[in-house]
Motif scaffolding. Structure first.
Motif, PDB file in Angstrom:
ATOM      1  N   THR A  48       0.836  -1.200   0.000  1.00 22.26           N
ATOM      2  CA  THR A  48       0.000   0.000   0.000  1.00 22.26           C
ATOM      3  C   THR A  48       0.873   1.254   0.000  1.00 22.26           C
ATOM      4  O   THR A  48       0.601   2.215  -0.739  1.00 22.26           O
ATOM      5  N   ALA A  49       1.921   1.250   0.832  1.00 21.65           N
ATOM      6  CA  ALA A  49       2.821   2.402   0.882  1.00 21.65           C
ATOM      7  C   ALA A  49       3.562   2.581  -0.445  1.00 21.65           C
ATOM      8  O   ALA A  49       3.832   3.711  -0.857  1.00 21.65           O
ATOM      9  N   ALA A  50       3.874   1.459  -1.115  1.00 17.29           N
ATOM     10  CA  ALA A  50       4.564   1.552  -2.409  1.00 17.29           C
ATOM     11  C   ALA A  50       3.654   2.164  -3.474  1.00 17.29           C
ATOM     12  O   ALA A  50       4.110   2.915  -4.340  1.00 17.29           O
ATOM     13  N   ALA A  51       2.364   1.856  -3.410  1.00 21.37           N
ATOM     14  CA  ALA A  51       1.418   2.404  -4.395  1.00 21.37           C
ATOM     15  C   ALA A  51       1.047   3.843  -4.079  1.00 21.37           C
ATOM     16  O   ALA A  51       0.835   4.650  -4.997  1.00 21.37           O
ATOM     17  N   TYR A  52       0.957   4.163  -2.786  1.00 25.56           N
ATOM     18  CA  TYR A  52       0.559   5.508  -2.373  1.00 25.56           C
ATOM     19  C   TYR A  52       1.634   6.086  -1.449  1.00 25.56           C
ATOM     20  O   TYR A  52       1.419   6.227  -0.244  1.00 25.56           O
ATOM     21  N   PRO A  53       2.819   6.444  -1.961  1.00 23.42           N
ATOM     22  CA  PRO A  53       3.898   6.948  -1.099  1.00 23.42           C
ATOM     23  C   PRO A  53       3.498   8.262  -0.440  1.00 23.42           C
ATOM     24  O   PRO A  53       2.868   9.119  -1.065  1.00 23.42           O
ATOM     25  N   SER A  54       3.826   8.388   0.847  1.00 17.44           N
ATOM     26  CA  SER A  54       3.457   9.595   1.582  1.00 17.44           C
ATOM     27  C   SER A  54       4.405  10.753   1.299  1.00 17.44           C
ATOM     28  O   SER A  54       4.055  11.905   1.507  1.00 17.44           O
ATOM     29  N   ASP A  55       5.617  10.452   0.838  1.00 16.07           N
ATOM     30  CA  ASP A  55       6.562  11.520   0.523  1.00 16.07           C
ATOM     31  C   ASP A  55       6.521  11.814  -0.978  1.00 16.07           C
ATOM     32  O   ASP A  55       5.585  11.456  -1.675  1.00 16.07           O
ATOM     33  N   SER A  56       7.536  12.427  -1.475  1.00 12.98           N
ATOM     34  CA  SER A  56       7.576  12.804  -2.887  1.00 12.98           C
ATOM     35  C   SER A  56       8.114  11.684  -3.774  1.00 12.98           C
ATOM     36  O   SER A  56       8.360  11.898  -4.959  1.00 12.98           O
ATOM     37  N   GLY A  57       8.298  10.501  -3.216  1.00  8.13           N
ATOM     38  CA  GLY A  57       8.842   9.389  -3.988  1.00  8.13           C
ATOM     39  C   GLY A  57       7.902   8.933  -5.087  1.00  8.13           C
ATOM     40  O   GLY A  57       6.700   9.205  -5.069  1.00  8.13           O
ATOM     41  N   GLU A  58       8.437   8.190  -6.030  1.00  6.87           N
ATOM     42  CA  GLU A  58       7.656   7.684  -7.152  1.00  6.87           C
ATOM     43  C   GLU A  58       6.881   6.438  -6.733  1.00  6.87           C
ATOM     44  O   GLU A  58       7.432   5.555  -6.073  1.00  6.87           O
ATOM     45  N   PRO A  59       5.615   6.353  -7.105  1.00  7.08           N
ATOM     46  CA  PRO A  59       4.847   5.139  -6.806  1.00  7.08           C
ATOM     47  C   PRO A  59       5.435   3.926  -7.525  1.00  7.08           C
ATOM     48  O   PRO A  59       6.003   4.059  -8.621  1.00  7.08           O
ATOM     49  N   ASP A  60       5.291   2.765  -6.915  1.00  8.74           N
ATOM     50  CA  ASP A  60       5.732   1.513  -7.521  1.00  8.74           C
ATOM     51  C   ASP A  60       4.728   1.128  -8.618  1.00  8.74           C
ATOM     52  O   ASP A  60       3.556   0.865  -8.311  1.00  8.74           O
TER      53      ASP A  60
END
Length: 437
Positions: free
Chosen positions: A308-320
């Motif tokens: 879930t965190a990979a699909a909806y990252p809380s920071d400015s990172g790129e989603p998986d």
């Protein structure tokens, strides 16, 4: 004495007690004056019922309010300490046991992880589950220093279909849990044999999604709805449909609705079930197949949180991209499943609970809703609202504890008595005589 409609004076007294208890429970504190119009009972009946309940310690005074020109009116409420219930959630990754007072304030809790005891052992091996429940019940009673005799009952939410033999047979409730390898498991009998509780303490065993639905309808996001479907979204998926909020709902094996002919194999052994695409266990498998990498050694819940965190990252990172694609496809499958619920039951609300559903949250639910409205018939789709449950991931234990509480209220606040032996109908002897020749 029997009335013309077949109800006895005892039945009427029990119904009056039930009406007062339920009104005080859900809307109290209330005065005797307010209870009359709220229950439809006469002032004399209210006085008699309240006097009985106060004398038995089930109802107590809770302050007073001013009246219009008269003496202050005494407020009444259900006494929290007048009963205790235990709720058990036989979940997908753990067994949770909680002890509550009569107003469902938690007094103690414990958890037992469900992991294979040895290489090749089954996670849901019946003996292990029974041992966990036995140990957990003893622990919460000991922690809260509550005698077993104070229990109104033990409610247990389980995966699968629960059969309640009409004759109340010696084995009690049977559990048919195909996805966990349970075939007519006499869970009630096994618990009675293993757990040291008085014989008069009842067990109430039912489907976990049904107990979740009961909890949300009584205390959560379902309050005030005339009808609802409550969805349990965890390792697998299930649902409960409720059309009469005070009464128990009906469990639906919604996860085994077919969404693709000759599709992926489900835990139940069939092909193309919704659960094979939308359950947390299936989502993680599909994520791995798409190139996703759950944290090494992580359990199911931790791995699902990572996806879930990979699909909806809380920071400015790129989603998986793999996680995003899997969740997007899952939202459409769930939307189609929700559309079937809308078309079949035309509920006022659909509520999503369970640890996985709550973890995905409103962002994912918005996508599911978009697909559901597109797939459903326009008229019922326009009249349903979708939302998340409000009781958190532990709601199944609350719902399980409600099972004996609801029975207690239905009996007018009286403890369960053994059923009196009844004479068989006269025709049984005549038939027996004929078959003997």
């Amino acid at each position: 004495m029997t009335r013309p409609n077949g109800r006895t004076v005892r039945d009427l007294r029990r119904e009056n007690r039930t009406a007062v208890l339920r009104r005080l429970y859900f809307d109290g504190p209330m005065s005797r004056f307010s209870l009359g119009p709220a229950t439809g009972l006469s002032s004399g009946s209210i006085s008699n019922v309240v006097a009985e309940l106060v004398a038995e310690g089930l109802v107590e005074e809770a302050g007073s309010v001013d009246s219009a020109g008269g003496r202050p009116r005494i407020l009444l409420r259900v006494a929290p300490a007048s009963g205790r219930m235990i709720g058990v959630d036989v979940g997908e990754t753990r067994i949770r046991i909680e002890l509550f007072d009569l107003t469902l304030t938690e007094l103690a809790r414990t958890e037992r992880p469900l992991v294979p005891a040895a290489e090749g052992a089954e996670r849901y091996e019946v003996g292990i589950v029974v041992d966990h429940i036995r140990e957990g019940i003893a622990e919460v009673l000991r922690t809260a220093d509550v005698p077993a005799e104070a229990l109104l009952g033990v409610g247990v939410g389980v995966p699968g279909i629960v059969e309640h033999p009409e004759d109340g047979g010696a084995g009690g409730a049977l559990v048919h849990g195909q996805t966990v390898g349970w075939d007519a498991v006499p869970l009630e009998r096994l618990l009675r044999e293993a757990v040291e509780l008085p014989a008069e303490v009842p067990y109430r065993i039912d489907n976990g999604a049904k107990t979740l639905g009961q909890a949300e309808m009584w205390f959560g996001a379902g309050r005030g709805a005339s009808s609802a479907v409550v969805v349990l979204f965890g390792s697998g998926v299930g649902a409960c449909v409720t059309t009469d909020p005070p009464a128990p709902g009906r469990a639906l094996e919604w996860g085994h609705l077919k969404v693709q002919v000759r599709g992926r194999r489900c835990r139940c052994g069939a092909l193309g079930c919704l659960e094979a695409y939308a359950g947390a266990e299936a989502l993680l498998e599909r994520w791995r197949e798409a190139g996703g990498e759950p944290p090494a050694g992580a359990g199911e819940e931790a791995a699902f949180a990572a996806m879930t965190a990979a699909a909806y990252p809380s920071d400015s990172g790129e989603p998986d991209p793999a996680a995003v694609a899997v969740l997007a496809e899952t939202a459409e499958y769930l939307g189609a499943g929700f559309a079937d619920l809308i078309n079949l039951f035309q509920p006022e609300r659909i509520l999503v609970g369970g640890w996985a559903g709550l973890l995905l949250g409103t962002r994912f639910l918005a996508e599911v809703e978009r697909h559901a409205r597109a797939y459903a018939l326009a008229y019922p789709a326009a009249r349903v609202t979708l939302g998340l449950g409000t009781l958190g991931p532990d709601a199944v234990t609350v719902g399980a504890a409600i099972l004996p509480l609801a029975d207690f209220f239905a009996r007018g606040g009286r403890r369960e008595d053994p059923a009196p032996a009844e004479e068989p109908p006269a025709w049984t002897e005549a038939v027996r005589d004929r078959t003997a020749h």
